[in-house]
Design a protein around this motif. Structure first.
Motif, PDB file in Angstrom:
ATOM      1  N   GLY A   2       0.830  -1.195   0.000  1.00 30.12           N
ATOM      2  CA  GLY A   2       0.000   0.000   0.000  1.00 30.12           C
ATOM      3  C   GLY A   2       0.866   1.246   0.000  1.00 30.12           C
ATOM      4  N   PRO A   3       0.320   2.397  -0.355  1.00 27.15           N
ATOM      5  CA  PRO A   3       1.127   3.635  -0.392  1.00 27.15           C
ATOM      6  C   PRO A   3       1.754   3.964   0.954  1.00 27.15           C
ATOM      7  N   LEU A   4       0.971   3.885   2.044  1.00 30.24           N
ATOM      8  CA  LEU A   4       1.504   4.243   3.353  1.00 30.24           C
ATOM      9  C   LEU A   4       2.612   3.283   3.781  1.00 30.24           C
ATOM     10  N   ASN A   5       2.365   1.979   3.623  1.00 31.83           N
ATOM     11  CA  ASN A   5       3.388   0.998   4.005  1.00 31.83           C
ATOM     12  C   ASN A   5       4.641   1.132   3.147  1.00 31.83           C
ATOM     13  N   SER A   6       4.470   1.475   1.886  1.00 31.71           N
ATOM     14  CA  SER A   6       5.632   1.661   1.015  1.00 31.71           C
ATOM     15  C   SER A   6       6.485   2.838   1.482  1.00 31.71           C
ATOM     16  N   VAL A   7       5.828   3.944   1.856  1.00 33.28           N
ATOM     17  CA  VAL A   7       6.575   5.108   2.355  1.00 33.28           C
ATOM     18  C   VAL A   7       7.293   4.775   3.653  1.00 33.28           C
ATOM     19  N   ILE A   8       6.591   4.071   4.566  1.00 30.11           N
ATOM     20  CA  ILE A   8       7.215   3.696   5.842  1.00 30.11           C
ATOM     21  C   ILE A   8       8.408   2.778   5.610  1.00 30.11           C
ATOM     22  N   THR A   9       8.264   1.824   4.676  1.00 22.04           N
ATOM     23  CA  THR A   9       9.361   0.909   4.376  1.00 22.04           C
ATOM     24  C   THR A   9      10.569   1.657   3.838  1.00 22.04           C
ATOM     25  N   LEU A  10      10.344   2.570   2.915  1.00 20.30           N
ATOM     26  CA  LEU A  10      11.456   3.341   2.349  1.00 20.30           C
ATOM     27  C   LEU A  10      12.132   4.205   3.410  1.00 20.30           C
ATOM     28  N   CYS A  11      11.348   4.789   4.314  1.00 19.08           N
ATOM     29  CA  CYS A  11      11.941   5.611   5.378  1.00 19.08           C
ATOM     30  C   CYS A  11      12.775   4.765   6.328  1.00 19.08           C
ATOM     31  N   VAL A  68      16.818   5.067   7.036  1.00 25.95           N
ATOM     32  CA  VAL A  68      17.416   5.229   8.368  1.00 25.95           C
ATOM     33  C   VAL A  68      18.412   4.108   8.653  1.00 25.95           C
ATOM     34  N   LEU A  69      18.056   2.869   8.294  1.00 30.69           N
ATOM     35  CA  LEU A  69      18.979   1.756   8.506  1.00 30.69           C
ATOM     36  C   LEU A  69      20.245   1.922   7.685  1.00 30.69           C
ATOM     37  N   GLY A  70      20.073   2.341   6.437  1.00 32.94           N
ATOM     38  CA  GLY A  70      21.248   2.554   5.601  1.00 32.94           C
ATOM     39  C   GLY A  70      22.145   3.650   6.136  1.00 32.94           C
ATOM     40  N   TRP A  71      21.522   4.721   6.621  1.00 35.49           N
ATOM     41  CA  TRP A  71      22.309   5.823   7.185  1.00 35.49           C
ATOM     42  C   TRP A  71      23.053   5.396   8.448  1.00 35.49           C
ATOM     43  N   GLY A  72      22.409   4.531   9.260  1.00 37.37           N
ATOM     44  CA  GLY A  72      23.035   4.124  10.505  1.00 37.37           C
ATOM     45  C   GLY A  72      24.015   2.977  10.351  1.00 37.37           C
ATOM     46  N   LEU A  73      23.739   2.059   9.413  1.00 33.33           N
ATOM     47  CA  LEU A  73      24.570   0.871   9.275  1.00 33.33           C
ATOM     48  C   LEU A  73      25.729   1.043   8.304  1.00 33.33           C
ATOM     49  N   TRP A  74      25.641   2.016   7.427  1.00 35.57           N
ATOM     50  CA  TRP A  74      26.714   2.165   6.433  1.00 35.57           C
ATOM     51  C   TRP A  74      28.079   2.406   7.075  1.00 35.57           C
ATOM     52  N   PRO A  75      28.206   3.259   8.091  1.00 35.20           N
ATOM     53  CA  PRO A  75      29.525   3.400   8.721  1.00 35.20           C
ATOM     54  C   PRO A  75      30.042   2.099   9.321  1.00 35.20           C
TER      55      PRO A  75
END
Length: 369
Positions: A34-43, A47-54
């Motif tokens: 769904g649109p809402l779940n898709s937006v939440i998943t992308l967010c 956040v995970l990518g920003w935190g785990l990349w280092p």
């Protein structure tokens, strides 16, 4: 004979086949449905990518893997050279190098037995299980301790690292489960003396910290045995760990016994079955199946608490890594050592958790919704 009717109108349009299979189907059904779940998943992914990349960059991309000395580390990422350079000590502890093939043999036998019992289609599981409970401990004892059949004796004070962690965990698990079952049955016994002894035992061991138990096993246990009987430090720790966790296991099993309707035991009693046959064939199999999550949770906690044997002078996996950090040649690499230790503990604990879930699905007979 009546004539068969023939359809002359067009069949109505049908829905397309279900595409919720495979990886893409799972993603559509669970993350992008769904649109809402898709937006939440992308967010969340952002956040995970920003935190785990280092962390990924430090642990994998910029890490140093090859070498044998401190000079092989550039200092930009993780220095896994510390782990590779001390690999043998981390696995075998202070075990003599000439006798390490015995440890490897025990590891291979343990892995084969676990795999044989875990894979459903392999035959002769009853005999393999009997050997795992009776034959394997005797073979492991002779190989690891030595002193028999021309093998060099290796005292337990030279054991350490991963082999010591697995030894303590396996002995504790194998010893605490049957003892916990007996204590659970004893606590539900109709005989006041048996019930009282089991209640006192369970409440005593559950009421003291494991650190205190290890100190008592190391210092006080020799005071209660004849002077000619020698208990080494590892054996005392194993006895303390088995008693401690058997008390917790008893309460887990007792919860399963209370979940079984009384009609099960009454029906078995009506068929003329004795107490032990009723328990072994009717009640216990159902009770143990219901408390598989609790049993495995206790096993996982036991495995993690093996690191506490350090306080009585036994060098398990974590203690060996910590001792390596005091080496002047490897100062400053504590993070790599602790991350590696955490990863090893996570692998074993996660494996036990996943296998317990497989057992639950395999034994599922409708008790849960």
């Amino acid at each position: 004979m009546a004539e068969m009717a023939t359809r002359i109108e067009m069949i109505e349009a049908r829905r397309p086949p279900d595409l919720r299979r495979g990886v893409m189907g799972w993603l559509r059904a669970n993350l992008f449905n769904g649109p809402l779940n898709s937006v939440i998943t992308l967010c969340v992914l952002a956040v995970l990518g920003w935190g785990l990349w280092p962390l990924v960059q430090w642990a994998l991309i910029d890490a140093d893997w090859l070498g044998s000395t401190r000079e092989a580390c550039s200092g930009e990422g993780a220095c896994w050279v510390f782990i590779s350079a001390r690999y043998e000590t981390i696995v075998y502890g202070f075990y003599p190098e000439a006798a390490r093939w015995r440890v490897d043999t025990v590891f291979m036998m343990l892995g084969l037995l676990i795999a044989w019992l875990a894979i459903p289609r392999l035959p002769a599981k009853r005999w393999v299980g009997l050997f795992a409970l009776v034959g394997f401990p005797a073979v492991a004892y002779v190989l690891l301790l030595g002193g028999h059949f021309g093998l060099m004796a290796v005292p337990t004070r030279e054991w350490g690292g991963l082999m010591l962690t697995l030894t303590v965990a396996v002995v504790g698990i194998v010893g605490s489960l049957p003892l916990g079952v007996v204590l659970a049955l004893g606590r539900r016994s109709q005989m006041p003396l048996v019930r009282g002894v089991c209640v006192v035992f369970i409440e005593f061991w559950r009421g003291v910290p494991l650190i205190t138990v290890l100190f008592m096993a190391s210092v006080m246990l020799p005071l209660f045995v004849p002077s000619e009987v020698e208990f080494d430090k590892l054996l005392r720790a194993l006895i303390g760990i088995m008693f401690f966790w058997s008390a917790y296991m008893a309460e887990v099993v007792r919860g399963g016994l209370q979940a079984i309707p009384k009609g099960q035991e009454e029906a078995a009693k009506a068929l003329g079955m004795g107490y032990w046959r009723r328990m072994g064939l009717i009640v216990l199999p159902q009770a143990l199946k219901l408390v598989i999550p609790g049993i495995v949770n206790t096993f996982i906690a036991l495995f993690k608490d093996t690191s506490l044997v350090l306080i009585i002078g036994l060098f398990d996996l974590l203690a060996i890594i910590r001792s390596g950090l005091t080496d002047s040649n490897w100062l400053g690499f504590a993070t790599e050592g602790y991350v590696f230790a955490a990863l090893m503990f996570w692998i074993f604990c996660f494996s036990m958790s996943r296998y317990s879930q497989y057992i639950e699905r395999r034994l599922h007979t409708g008790h849960k919704s």
